[in-house]
Design a protein around this motif. Structure first.
Motif, mmCIF file in Angstrom:
data_model
loop_
_atom_site.group_PDB
_atom_site.id
_atom_site.type_symbol
_atom_site.label_atom_id
_atom_site.label_comp_id
_atom_site.label_asym_id
_atom_site.label_seq_id
_atom_site.Cartn_x
_atom_site.Cartn_y
_atom_site.Cartn_z
ATOM 1 N N GLN A 31 52.982 26.778 58.319
ATOM 2 C CA GLN A 31 52.799 25.885 59.595
ATOM 3 C C GLN A 31 54.033 24.828 59.827
ATOM 4 O O GLN A 31 54.348 24.721 60.772
ATOM 5 C CB GLN A 31 51.445 25.165 59.316
ATOM 6 C CG GLN A 31 50.941 24.545 60.833
ATOM 7 C CD GLN A 31 49.545 23.709 60.365
ATOM 8 O OE1 GLN A 31 49.055 23.682 59.554
ATOM 9 N NE2 GLN A 31 49.364 23.043 61.417
ATOM 10 N N VAL A 32 54.433 24.054 58.726
ATOM 11 C CA VAL A 32 55.516 23.336 58.648
ATOM 12 C C VAL A 32 56.632 24.170 59.189
ATOM 13 O O VAL A 32 57.521 23.740 60.150
ATOM 14 C CB VAL A 32 55.796 22.496 57.460
ATOM 15 C CG1 VAL A 32 57.244 21.849 57.477
ATOM 16 C CG2 VAL A 32 54.566 21.692 56.945
ATOM 17 N N ILE A 33 57.016 25.203 58.732
ATOM 18 C CA ILE A 33 58.314 26.045 59.024
ATOM 19 C C ILE A 33 58.128 26.375 60.505
ATOM 20 O O ILE A 33 59.177 26.439 61.140
ATOM 21 C CB ILE A 33 58.375 27.354 57.925
ATOM 22 C CG1 ILE A 33 58.930 26.858 56.605
ATOM 23 C CG2 ILE A 33 59.535 28.041 58.443
ATOM 24 C CD1 ILE A 33 58.730 27.509 55.357
ATOM 25 N N VAL A 34 57.092 26.940 60.974
ATOM 26 C CA VAL A 34 56.912 27.330 62.345
ATOM 27 C C VAL A 34 57.221 26.307 63.207
ATOM 28 O O VAL A 34 57.688 26.349 64.325
ATOM 29 C CB VAL A 34 55.351 28.038 62.611
ATOM 30 C CG1 VAL A 34 55.151 28.242 64.001
ATOM 31 C CG2 VAL A 34 55.277 29.554 61.636
ATOM 32 N N GLU A 35 56.477 25.202 63.091
ATOM 33 C CA GLU A 35 56.221 23.795 63.955
ATOM 34 C C GLU A 35 57.487 22.916 63.466
ATOM 35 O O GLU A 35 57.929 22.276 64.529
ATOM 36 C CB GLU A 35 55.111 23.153 63.677
ATOM 37 C CG GLU A 35 53.767 23.940 63.997
ATOM 38 C CD GLU A 35 52.682 23.179 63.585
ATOM 39 O OE1 GLU A 35 52.677 21.910 63.486
ATOM 40 O OE2 GLU A 35 51.466 23.845 63.904
ATOM 41 N N VAL B 137 50.033 25.779 54.655
ATOM 42 C CA VAL B 137 50.636 24.399 55.208
ATOM 43 C C VAL B 137 52.125 24.671 55.345
ATOM 44 O O VAL B 137 52.940 24.361 56.160
ATOM 45 C CB VAL B 137 50.174 23.176 54.334
ATOM 46 C CG1 VAL B 137 51.008 22.074 55.179
ATOM 47 C CG2 VAL B 137 48.754 23.118 54.569
ATOM 48 N N SER B 138 52.976 25.335 54.262
ATOM 49 C CA SER B 138 54.358 25.383 54.191
ATOM 50 C C SER B 138 54.435 26.476 55.528
ATOM 51 O O SER B 138 55.751 26.192 56.237
ATOM 52 C CB SER B 138 54.650 26.106 52.972
ATOM 53 O OG SER B 138 54.424 25.175 51.746
ATOM 54 N N ALA C 266 52.797 14.794 60.080
ATOM 55 C CA ALA C 266 51.952 14.558 58.581
ATOM 56 C C ALA C 266 51.114 15.894 58.543
ATOM 57 O O ALA C 266 50.672 16.528 59.754
ATOM 58 C CB ALA C 266 51.281 13.393 58.393
ATOM 59 N N TYR C 267 50.819 16.381 57.551
ATOM 60 C CA TYR C 267 50.021 17.782 57.552
ATOM 61 C C TYR C 267 49.147 17.396 56.138
ATOM 62 O O TYR C 267 49.483 16.709 55.216
ATOM 63 C CB TYR C 267 50.876 18.852 57.014
ATOM 64 C CG TYR C 267 51.727 19.466 58.251
ATOM 65 C CD1 TYR C 267 51.167 20.340 59.077
ATOM 66 C CD2 TYR C 267 52.843 18.706 58.530
ATOM 67 C CE1 TYR C 267 51.907 20.602 60.168
ATOM 68 C CE2 TYR C 267 53.589 19.108 59.795
ATOM 69 C CZ TYR C 267 53.201 20.125 60.592
ATOM 70 O OH TYR C 267 53.671 20.611 61.671
ATOM 71 N N ARG C 268 48.055 17.786 56.239
ATOM 72 C CA ARG C 268 47.133 17.656 55.010
ATOM 73 C C ARG C 268 47.341 18.931 54.163
ATOM 74 O O ARG C 268 47.326 19.998 54.362
ATOM 75 C CB ARG C 268 45.563 17.992 55.573
ATOM 76 C CG ARG C 268 44.948 17.620 54.208
ATOM 77 C CD ARG C 268 43.319 17.747 54.370
ATOM 78 N NE ARG C 268 42.414 17.642 53.316
ATOM 79 C CZ ARG C 268 42.352 18.472 52.209
ATOM 80 N NH1 ARG C 268 43.107 19.729 52.211
ATOM 81 N NH2 ARG C 268 41.826 18.118 51.053
ATOM 82 N N ILE C 269 47.786 18.620 52.875
ATOM 83 C CA ILE C 269 48.124 19.516 51.813
ATOM 84 C C ILE C 269 47.742 19.118 50.423
ATOM 85 O O ILE C 269 47.798 18.040 50.424
ATOM 86 C CB ILE C 269 49.632 19.962 51.960
ATOM 87 C CG1 ILE C 269 50.218 21.129 50.775
ATOM 88 C CG2 ILE C 269 50.543 18.551 51.614
ATOM 89 C CD1 ILE C 269 51.376 21.386 51.144
ATOM 90 N N ASP C 270 47.092 20.145 49.993
ATOM 91 C CA ASP C 270 46.796 19.861 48.468
ATOM 92 C C ASP C 270 47.826 20.731 47.586
ATOM 93 O O ASP C 270 47.740 21.817 47.540
ATOM 94 C CB ASP C 270 45.261 20.445 48.186
ATOM 95 C CG ASP C 270 44.911 20.310 46.528
ATOM 96 O OD1 ASP C 270 45.758 19.839 45.997
ATOM 97 O OD2 ASP C 270 43.667 20.328 46.516
ATOM 98 N N THR C 271 48.533 19.975 46.922
ATOM 99 C CA THR C 271 49.626 20.576 46.105
ATOM 100 C C THR C 271 49.252 21.323 44.792
ATOM 101 O O THR C 271 50.039 21.804 43.980
ATOM 102 C CB THR C 271 50.885 19.722 45.821
ATOM 103 O OG1 THR C 271 50.502 18.570 45.140
ATOM 104 C CG2 THR C 271 51.645 19.301 47.106
ATOM 105 N N THR C 272 48.080 21.038 44.408
ATOM 106 C CA THR C 272 47.270 21.667 43.418
ATOM 107 C C THR C 272 46.782 23.048 43.478
ATOM 108 O O THR C 272 46.195 23.916 43.013
ATOM 109 C CB THR C 272 46.356 20.876 42.763
ATOM 110 O OG1 THR C 272 45.048 20.725 43.655
ATOM 111 C CG2 THR C 272 47.006 19.477 42.192
ATOM 112 N N ASP C 273 46.792 23.388 44.969
ATOM 113 C CA ASP C 273 46.023 24.504 45.191
ATOM 114 C C ASP C 273 47.046 25.384 46.112
ATOM 115 O O ASP C 273 47.609 25.284 47.129
ATOM 116 C CB ASP C 273 45.145 24.214 46.634
ATOM 117 C CG ASP C 273 44.244 25.349 47.148
ATOM 118 O OD1 ASP C 273 44.556 26.445 46.789
ATOM 119 O OD2 ASP C 273 43.478 24.996 48.103
ATOM 120 N N PRO C 274 47.292 26.670 45.473
ATOM 121 C CA PRO C 274 48.397 27.546 45.915
ATOM 122 C C PRO C 274 48.011 27.848 47.329
ATOM 123 O O PRO C 274 49.124 28.118 48.182
ATOM 124 C CB PRO C 274 48.036 28.884 44.831
ATOM 125 C CG PRO C 274 47.486 28.372 43.718
ATOM 126 C CD PRO C 274 46.758 27.144 44.159
#
Length: 255
Positions: free
Chosen positions: A71-75, A68-69, A54-62
């Motif tokens: 970070q997800v790709i790296v990890e 976060v994207s 799980a990751y904290r992400i606000d999809t209304t915030d560019p």
């Protein structure tokens, strides 16, 4: 889309269809990563479901999406499926100048700009994998409007046409575009929807979706039986009747 063996990122999966789909996909042997805004909720979900990321992400915030994207790709360098699930549905009154503008802008930001920004953040990663999928989430209301939710209907129609268009652009790449088209499902998307007799039970919806993914791996649209009434009204020639039915209108189009 293959039913198993994927690394899947689902922003907007802390409740409702998103969470239920995440758990169902994980049960099929996929590595699943969810995203949401509420840290405490993410922590509770991952504690109850060991192995779920799980990751904290606000999809209304560019900025949140971009950070976060990356970070997800790296990890999770094998991530090959993106399902932008976050969405909001609100009642609006377009007969008054102060009855809709703020809400409409929030819906467009969440339901249209959110998925667009997420796809932009992941498109190079997805093309680097041998088999990848973008699963967009539209709605039966993309094809027949509910009177009280104009901006939601329009946002989902936009997602449908976006899906159709980028599928053409990505045809020569490793990325497939799959559109999930839910009917009304018993979730908390709208007040009272979780108790609605008209809405489809969530567990039944997810079970049918999973069956369709498994049995129709080359499908471009995931349509449970309950959504076909809305999806094909125009093709059947009974569009006006469909609109009247879901809005409980009389033969003259009046509430």
């Amino acid at each position: 889309m293959n039913i198993s063996g994927n690394t899947i990122f689902i922003p907007g999966a802390t409740s409702g269809i998103g969470l239920a789909l995440a758990l169902a996909l994980r049960a099929k042997g996929n590595e699943v990563i969810i995203g949401g805004r509420r840290t405490e909720l993410l922590e509770r979900i991952t504690a109850e479901n060991p192995g779920l990321h799980a990751y904290r992400i606000d999809t209304t915030d560019p900025e949140s999406i971009a950070t976060v994207s990356r970070q997800v790709i790296v990890e999770h360098p094998d991530v090959n499926v993106l399902i932008p699930m976050a969405g909001i549905m609100r009642v609006e009154d377009w007969t008054r100048a102060d009855g809709f503008l703020d809400t409409a802008e929030q819906i467009v930001t969440t339901n249209i700009l959110g998925p667009i920004r997420l796809i932009a953040a992941f498109i190079e990663q997805l093309q680097s994998r041998p088999e990848s999928t973008i699963m967009t989430v539209s709605s039966g209301l993309a094809f027949a409007p509910l009177r009280v939710t104009p901006s939601y209907n329009a946002s989902k129609a936009a997602i449908h046409m976006l899906s159709e268009s980028i599928r053409l652009q990505l045809a020569r790449t490793s990325v497939r575009v799959l559109e999930l088209e839910p009917p009304s499902v018993r979730t908390d998307l709208m007040p009272g929807q979780a108790e609605s007799d008209f809405a489809m039970p969530l567990e039944d919806f997810i079970a049918e979706v999973m069956q369709l993914i498994e049995t129709q791996p080359d499908a471009t649209e995931i349509q449970v039986e309950n959504v076909t009434f809305l999806r094909y009204g125009e093709a059947r020639g009974d569009y006006e009747s469909v609109v009247a039915t879901i809005n409980q209108l009389d033969p003259h189009g009046r509430p």
